[in-house]
Design a protein around this motif. Structure first.
Motif, PDB file in Angstrom:
ATOM      1  N   GLN A  76       0.843  -1.195   0.000  1.00  0.00           N
ATOM      2  CA  GLN A  76       0.000   0.000   0.000  1.00  0.00           C
ATOM      3  C   GLN A  76       0.875   1.239   0.000  1.00  0.00           C
ATOM      4  O   GLN A  76       1.891   1.298   0.707  1.00  0.00           O
ATOM      5  N   LEU A  77       0.467   2.214  -0.792  1.00  0.00           N
ATOM      6  CA  LEU A  77       1.079   3.534  -0.798  1.00  0.00           C
ATOM      7  C   LEU A  77      -0.033   4.525  -0.511  1.00  0.00           C
ATOM      8  O   LEU A  77      -0.960   4.669  -1.312  1.00  0.00           O
ATOM      9  N   VAL A  78       0.052   5.181   0.646  1.00  0.00           N
ATOM     10  CA  VAL A  78      -1.004   6.101   1.050  1.00  0.00           C
ATOM     11  C   VAL A  78      -0.435   7.518   1.081  1.00  0.00           C
ATOM     12  O   VAL A  78       0.517   7.805   1.811  1.00  0.00           O
ATOM     13  N   GLN A  79      -1.036   8.370   0.282  1.00  0.00           N
ATOM     14  CA  GLN A  79      -0.536   9.723   0.132  1.00  0.00           C
ATOM     15  C   GLN A  79      -1.288  10.721   1.013  1.00  0.00           C
ATOM     16  O   GLN A  79      -2.425  10.475   1.424  1.00  0.00           O
ATOM     17  N   PRO A 139       0.692  30.978  -5.940  1.00  0.00           N
ATOM     18  CA  PRO A 139       1.911  31.027  -6.764  1.00  0.00           C
ATOM     19  C   PRO A 139       3.102  31.521  -5.954  1.00  0.00           C
ATOM     20  O   PRO A 139       2.976  32.441  -5.132  1.00  0.00           O
ATOM     21  N   GLY A 140       4.240  30.866  -6.166  1.00  0.00           N
ATOM     22  CA  GLY A 140       5.453  31.214  -5.448  1.00  0.00           C
ATOM     23  C   GLY A 140       5.672  30.433  -4.177  1.00  0.00           C
ATOM     24  O   GLY A 140       6.795  30.425  -3.646  1.00  0.00           O
ATOM     25  N   ALA A 141       4.638  29.772  -3.696  1.00  0.00           N
ATOM     26  CA  ALA A 141       4.750  28.999  -2.467  1.00  0.00           C
ATOM     27  C   ALA A 141       5.398  27.645  -2.741  1.00  0.00           C
ATOM     28  O   ALA A 141       5.724  27.303  -3.876  1.00  0.00           O
ATOM     29  N   SER A 142       5.571  26.885  -1.652  1.00  0.00           N
ATOM     30  CA  SER A 142       6.098  25.519  -1.741  1.00  0.00           C
ATOM     31  C   SER A 142       5.049  24.553  -1.228  1.00  0.00           C
ATOM     32  O   SER A 142       4.148  24.924  -0.471  1.00  0.00           O
ATOM     33  N   VAL A 143       5.183  23.296  -1.640  1.00  0.00           N
ATOM     34  CA  VAL A 143       4.291  22.259  -1.152  1.00  0.00           C
ATOM     35  C   VAL A 143       5.122  21.033  -0.811  1.00  0.00           C
ATOM     36  O   VAL A 143       6.133  20.750  -1.465  1.00  0.00           O
ATOM     37  N   LYS A 144       4.716  20.339   0.251  1.00  0.00           N
ATOM     38  CA  LYS A 144       5.371  19.092   0.637  1.00  0.00           C
ATOM     39  C   LYS A 144       4.332  17.992   0.691  1.00  0.00           C
ATOM     40  O   LYS A 144       3.351  18.089   1.431  1.00  0.00           O
ATOM     41  N   LEU A 145       4.540  16.969  -0.107  1.00  0.00           N
ATOM     42  CA  LEU A 145       3.635  15.818  -0.165  1.00  0.00           C
ATOM     43  C   LEU A 145       4.326  14.618   0.460  1.00  0.00           C
ATOM     44  O   LEU A 145       5.550  14.485   0.392  1.00  0.00           O
ATOM     45  N   SER A 146       3.518  13.737   1.027  1.00  0.00           N
ATOM     46  CA  SER A 146       4.095  12.539   1.615  1.00  0.00           C
ATOM     47  C   SER A 146       3.411  11.284   1.080  1.00  0.00           C
ATOM     48  O   SER A 146       2.276  11.338   0.592  1.00  0.00           O
ATOM     49  N   CYS A 147       4.120  10.178   1.203  1.00  0.00           N
ATOM     50  CA  CYS A 147       3.668   8.882   0.693  1.00  0.00           C
ATOM     51  C   CYS A 147       4.138   7.820   1.681  1.00  0.00           C
ATOM     52  O   CYS A 147       5.346   7.601   1.815  1.00  0.00           O
TER      53      CYS A 147
END
Lengths: 119, 107
Positions: free
Chosen positions: A3-6, A14-22
């Motif tokens: 399983q990969l749960v995001q 615009p100009g911001a950052s994003v952090k995603l996890s898995c």
């Protein structure tokens, strides 16, 4: 079972950052590469980069060099993807996917995380 | 070149055979994999290593390669096979590439 749960959907300016996890489970985390692939609305799949969870080495697609960083935590078994200097064209579904029998064969996919970039 | 080229759309009558192709120089050296994607869902691996099926993929799906072209063949297409199909492969470095995708319609 594998399983990969995001992480959940994100809305950024615009100009911001994003952090995603898995978060990975059901297999030996350090034995398989993990990749990030994105898909803009109505468009095709685009490879962004990968990480070897064993040593943490990374490779990025040229067009994302300098804007994307992929990291991992071995406990818990999680891969993160940071994307900075966001623009409207970064609005897309972002998938983590495991490199299977060969590192460029993607045998399991997360459910996807929608990132919307809008002012 | 690392580009992979696919036809944008293909249609097939129910129960007939359809071939979806993927062309690129890298395919002379590295095998292609194929992914099926249905609306609102993540892609699913259907063929890898040119002609290997993951567990759970029906045997009506098969793959082949000739020169710089890889093919995905569906023998006896079913209504549930409708969707977008993407090929992918790698280049001589560390990059991975996808084809632009083929929309399959089952008539």
């Amino acid at each position: 079972q594998v399983q990969l749960v995001q992480s959940g959907a994100e809305m950024k300016k615009p100009g911001a950052s994003v952090k995603l996890s898995c978060k990975a489970s059901g297999y030996s985390f350090t034995n398989y590469y993990m990749h990030w692939v994105r898909q803009a609305p109505g468009q095709g799949l685009e490879w962004m980069g990968r990480i070897n969870p064993s040593g943490g080495s990374t490779d990025y697609a040229q067009r994302f060099q300098g804007r994307v960083t992929i990291t991992r935590d071995t406990s818990p078994s999680t891969v993160n993807m940071d994307l900075n200097s966001l623009r409207s064209e970064d609005t897309a579904m972002y998938y983590c996917t495991r490199g299977g029998s060969s590192w460029f064969v993607f045998d399991y996919w997360g459910q996807g995380t929608l990132v919307t970039v809008s002012s | 070149s690392s580009e992979l080229t696919q036809d944008p759309a293909v249609s097939v009558a129910l129960g007939q055979t359809v071939r979806i192709t993927c062309q690129g120089d890298s395919l002379r050296n590295y095998y292609a994999s194929w992914y099926q994607q249905k609306p609102g869902q993540a892609p699913v691996l259907v063929i890898y290593g040119n002609n290997n099926r993951p567990s759970g993929i029906p045997d009506r799906f098969s793959g082949s390669r000739s020169g710089d072209t890889a093919s995905l063949t569906i023998t006896g297409a079913q209504a549930e096979d409708e969707g977008d199909y993407y090929c992918n492969s790698r280049d001589s470095g560390a990059d991975v590439f996808f084809g632009g995708g083929t929309k399959l319609t089952v008539l």
